[in-house]
Structure formats: C-alpha cells, structure tokens
Motif scaffolding. Structure first.
Motif, short mmCIF file in Angstrom:
data_model
loop_
_atom_site.label_atom_id
_atom_site.label_comp_id
_atom_site.label_asym_id
_atom_site.label_seq_id
_atom_site.Cartn_x
_atom_site.Cartn_y
_atom_site.Cartn_z
N MET A 1 63.21 52.59 22.10
CA MET A 1 62.89 53.42 23.23
C MET A 1 63.60 52.90 24.48
O MET A 1 63.80 51.70 24.64
N MET A 2 63.91 53.82 25.33
CA MET A 2 64.60 53.46 26.56
C MET A 2 63.72 52.63 27.48
O MET A 2 64.19 51.69 28.11
N TRP A 3 62.44 52.95 27.57
CA TRP A 3 61.55 52.23 28.48
C TRP A 3 61.34 50.79 28.04
O TRP A 3 61.18 49.90 28.87
N ALA B 1 62.51 45.18 29.16
CA ALA B 1 63.11 43.90 28.76
C ALA B 1 64.15 43.46 29.79
O ALA B 1 64.22 42.28 30.15
N GLY B 2 64.94 44.40 30.25
CA GLY B 2 65.95 44.05 31.25
C GLY B 2 65.34 43.60 32.56
O GLY B 2 65.82 42.65 33.18
N LEU B 3 64.27 44.26 32.97
CA LEU B 3 63.66 43.90 34.24
C LEU B 3 62.86 42.60 34.17
O LEU B 3 62.97 41.75 35.05
N VAL B 4 62.04 42.45 33.15
CA VAL B 4 61.17 41.27 33.07
C VAL B 4 61.90 40.08 32.48
O VAL B 4 62.03 39.03 33.11
N ALA B 5 62.38 40.22 31.24
CA ALA B 5 63.07 39.10 30.60
C ALA B 5 64.38 38.79 31.32
O ALA B 5 64.79 37.63 31.42
N PHE C 1 70.50 47.57 27.76
CA PHE C 1 70.77 48.89 27.19
C PHE C 1 71.88 48.85 26.13
O PHE C 1 72.14 49.86 25.48
N ALA C 2 72.53 47.72 25.96
CA ALA C 2 73.54 47.58 24.92
C ALA C 2 72.90 47.32 23.55
O ALA C 2 73.55 47.48 22.52
N PHE C 3 71.62 46.95 23.56
CA PHE C 3 70.92 46.70 22.30
C PHE C 3 70.46 48.01 21.68
O PHE C 3 70.22 48.99 22.39
N SER C 4 70.33 48.00 20.37
CA SER C 4 69.96 49.23 19.66
C SER C 4 68.51 49.61 19.85
O SER C 4 68.16 50.78 19.66
N GLY C 5 67.67 48.67 20.20
CA GLY C 5 66.26 48.98 20.40
C GLY C 5 65.59 48.00 21.33
O GLY C 5 66.16 46.97 21.71
N GLY C 6 64.37 48.34 21.70
CA GLY C 6 63.62 47.51 22.62
C GLY C 6 63.27 46.14 22.05
O GLY C 6 63.28 45.15 22.76
N ARG C 7 62.95 46.11 20.77
CA ARG C 7 62.60 44.82 20.16
C ARG C 7 63.78 43.85 20.19
O ARG C 7 63.60 42.66 20.45
N ARG C 8 64.95 44.36 19.91
CA ARG C 8 66.13 43.49 19.96
C ARG C 8 66.40 43.03 21.38
O ARG C 8 66.74 41.87 21.61
N ALA C 9 66.26 43.91 22.34
CA ALA C 9 66.49 43.54 23.75
C ALA C 9 65.48 42.48 24.18
O ALA C 9 65.86 41.48 24.81
#
Length: 88
Positions: free
Chosen positions: A1-3, A8-12, A55-63
């Motif tokens: 999911m995009m969210w 992940a980008g904002l927090v991690a 956003f380069a990752f395929s999914g949220g878990r990977r990010a």
C-alpha cells in the motif's frame, strides 16, 4: 500500500536520517558540537531522500523492514561507538 510506504519513509526515514547525521557528526575531526549546524542543514534532504526511497520498494513491509533495519543499525552503531568510548 502507498500509505504504508509513506509512513515508513516519514517515520523510519526520520530515524535513519538522524542516525546518519549522528554518525557523520562523530566521524568528522574536531568536537561534535561543531557539526550541529551542518548536521541540521543536511538532515532535511536526507530525510526527504529516505522518504522518497521508500516508494522504490515493492510494498510497505519491505520499506519498513529496510528503512527501519537501517535506522536500527545506525543507532546500534552510535551506541556501540559510545559504549566503546571511541567517541565523546
């Protein structure tokens, strides 16, 4: 999911950027206090770069896994450097 990737980008990504700035601040010669202003200047572009990289990752878990893992590794390295008294 995009969210999930955005979160992940904002927090991690925030913690990853903080760890990177801390590591660079301690790696430079001289007292770490002299790197506060350049570190603050560099922090925001690093954070935005990490948020965009999510956003380069395929999914949220990977990010979350990669960015969170790198942030944890960065803070673990900061802690280890401090515990071994390699930095002050």
């Amino acid at each position: 999911m995009m969210w999930s990737r955005a979160g992940a980008g904002l927090v991690a990504g925030f913690f990853l950027a903080a760890a990177l700035v801390g590591l660079v601040g301690w790696a430079l010669p001289g007292p770490w206090q002299s790197t506060i202003v350049p570190g603050l200047v560099a922090f925001f572009p690093l954070w935005i770069g990490a948020a965009g990289a999510a956003f380069a990752f395929s999914g949220g878990r990977r990010a979350w896994g990669w960015l969170g893992g790198l942030a944890l590794a960065g803070f673990a390295l900061l802690w280890a450097l401090r515990a071994l008294e390699w930095v002050r």
